[in-house]
Design a protein around this motif. Structure first.
Motif: not given
Length: 474
Positions: A23-28, A90-99
């Motif tokens: 599985a892969v989860y994308f935050v953004g 988990v893959v995220y974009t830098p536009a997502i805030p750390a919190e």
């Protein structure tokens, strides 16, 4: 040299191919670049899920393709298949805030968390990465190269920064060992890549909110060239203000419009068609026809053909790929093209991009009245380059400015579109209006040649503009 050892925190299953990853989860999830990676894992048969702030045409399409997307920041909404750290990346974009709540939960529970660029970096170790970097031109050049390669015997995979009109997507999947990647310098993302070959189109300073100085920006590109794998190649635009630093065994070529190792001769622009001869140290190819006949695409095409030819494409494959190239959404994207009205949209948002776009449209429509509606992108970019924006836009007959699109930034005191407005050349017709006044303006008057410029959200109005403008001409 063991390339895989140079990346830290790399998911073991990615090092081994796809191993135990299920599985892969994308935050953004809804960004153009993130969605291409999501599609890669969907095609591989993994569970793909993610969060995005608001629904969009892109997220809805991803849902139709099988991705599980939700739009509220909620740990409870994370699917069960994505709750095991041993099997979910988990893959995220830098536009997502750390919190961000979900990002915090993944972090606290020991999940492997990577930026999109890190995942692309892994793929450039597993395949031969054909990367395109540069302040501007990289989306068109990489999409052009991907189309040529995909239509040819070498074939390719591709992760693109725009929607290819040939394929209706920003992603190409094949069994090829090649992968074409748009190498993004924002946040130094391209430093995760290990290119087999790379084009560098331009190094005009940008993202100074990240880099601080022009020197730091240029140094970032120098470091990028150290990452090219021995046996590969650098294809760099002639005359760039940067110093490359190549490993032993990396070949170097340069290109430009009419000079360099790769260049064009016998350029003809007439009757809406552009043809030229491709001059190459490998094999020159006469009679290239641009499928998207825009003057700036001559140079983009030279770079794309150079990389494709260096990786096995034949003369006839180059001709066919260039002739059938359909362009990229929002890159000199014609919406209406009649004798009485031309309307197009262009993502150009840096002064050099605006300059090239304005020069191209002026060259195509020498004796017509050209109007631009421009939405500046970022307060910092406007602060740093408002004079250059005004100079570029002053090539046109009329400029309509809207307020700045902030994206990730807070307002900066004294920085507004007025700075550009006040520096436009004498004789240029000009207006400064709010974004919510744009549609009324389009409805209230007629145009000869109209272009919408910028990387903000003004493009969302383009479909409605098309309807209004077509109705106006009936």
């Amino acid at each position: 040299m063991n390339n895989s050892s140079t990346i830290t925190n790399q998911h073991p299953s990615l090092r081994e191919g796809l191993g135990g990853l299920s599985a892969v989860y994308f935050v953004g999830a809804g960004g153009i670049g993130m969605s291409a990676i999501a599609r890669y894992f969907l095609k591989r048969g993994l569970v793909v899920a993610g969060y995005d702030k608001t629904p969009s045409d892109l997220t809805r399409q991803l849902e139709r393709e099988g991705m599980l997307v939700h739009y509220e920041e909620s740990v409870e909404a994370i699917p069960q298949a994505c709750r095991q750290p041993q099997s979910c990346l988990v893959v995220y974009t830098p536009a997502i805030p750390a919190e961000h709540k979900e990002l915090v939960w993944f972090r606290e529970n020991g999940f492997e968390i990577q930026k999109r660029a890190q995942v692309l970096g892994t793929l450039t170790r597993q395949m031969k990465g054909l990367c395109v970097a540069g302040t501007h031109g990289k989306t068109t050049t990489s999409t052009m190269c991907a189309h040529i390669m995909h239509q040819s015997s070498p074939d390719c995979n591709a992760f693109l920064g725009g929607i290819s009109k040939n394929y209706g997507t920003n992603y190409i999947l094949s069994d090829s060992d090649y992968v074409v990647i748009e190498a993004d310098e924002f946040d130094r993302s391209f430093h995760w890549l290990r290119p087999w070959m790379t084009v560098i189109t331009s190094t005009d300073p940008d993202h100074l909110d990240i880099y601080g100085t022009k020197e730091a920006y240029l140094e970032s590109f120098r470091h990028y060239t150290t990452l090219i794998q021995p046996g590969g190649a650098l294809i760099i635009h002639r005359g760039l203000e940067m110093q490359e630093s190549l490993q032993d065994g990396v070949r170097r070529y340069d290109y430009a419009l009419t000079e360099g190792d790769f260049h064009a001769e016998n350029i003809k622009i007439e009757n809406g068609e552009i043809t030229f001869d491709f001059i190459s140290p490998i094999e020159s190819v006469p009679g290239i026809v641009l499928g998207q006949p825009v003057p700036i695409n001559i140079e983009n095409g030279i770079a794309a053909m150079a990389m494709a030819q260096l990786n096995g494409c034949t003369a006839e494959e180059l001709r066919y790929g260039m002739r059938t190239y359909g362009g990229v959404d929002r890159r000199f994207d014609f919406k209406i093209k009649t004798d009485s009205l031309v309307f197009l949209s262009d993502y150009a948002h840096h002064p050099k991009e605006i300059y090239q776009s304005a020069r191209s449209i002026r060259e195509l429509y020498k004796n017509r009245h050209i109007t631009a509606i421009f939405q500046p992108h970022l307060y910092t970019r406007t602060r740093d380059f408002y004079r250059e924006f005004a100079e570029a836009l002053s090539q046109l007959d009329e400029v309509i400015l809207t307020e700045i699109y902030p994206a990730r930034e807070l307002p900066i005191e004294g920085v507004t579109s007025q700075l550009i407005y006040d520096n436009l050349a004498p004789g240029v017709e000009k207006q400064l209006i709010r974004k919510d006044e744009v549609m009324q303006l389009v409805k209230s008057r007629s145009f000869d040649v109209l272009i919408v410029l910028g990387a903000g959200d003004l493009d969302n109005m383009v479909p409605e503009m098309v309807k209004v403008l077509r109705g106006e001409k009936k």
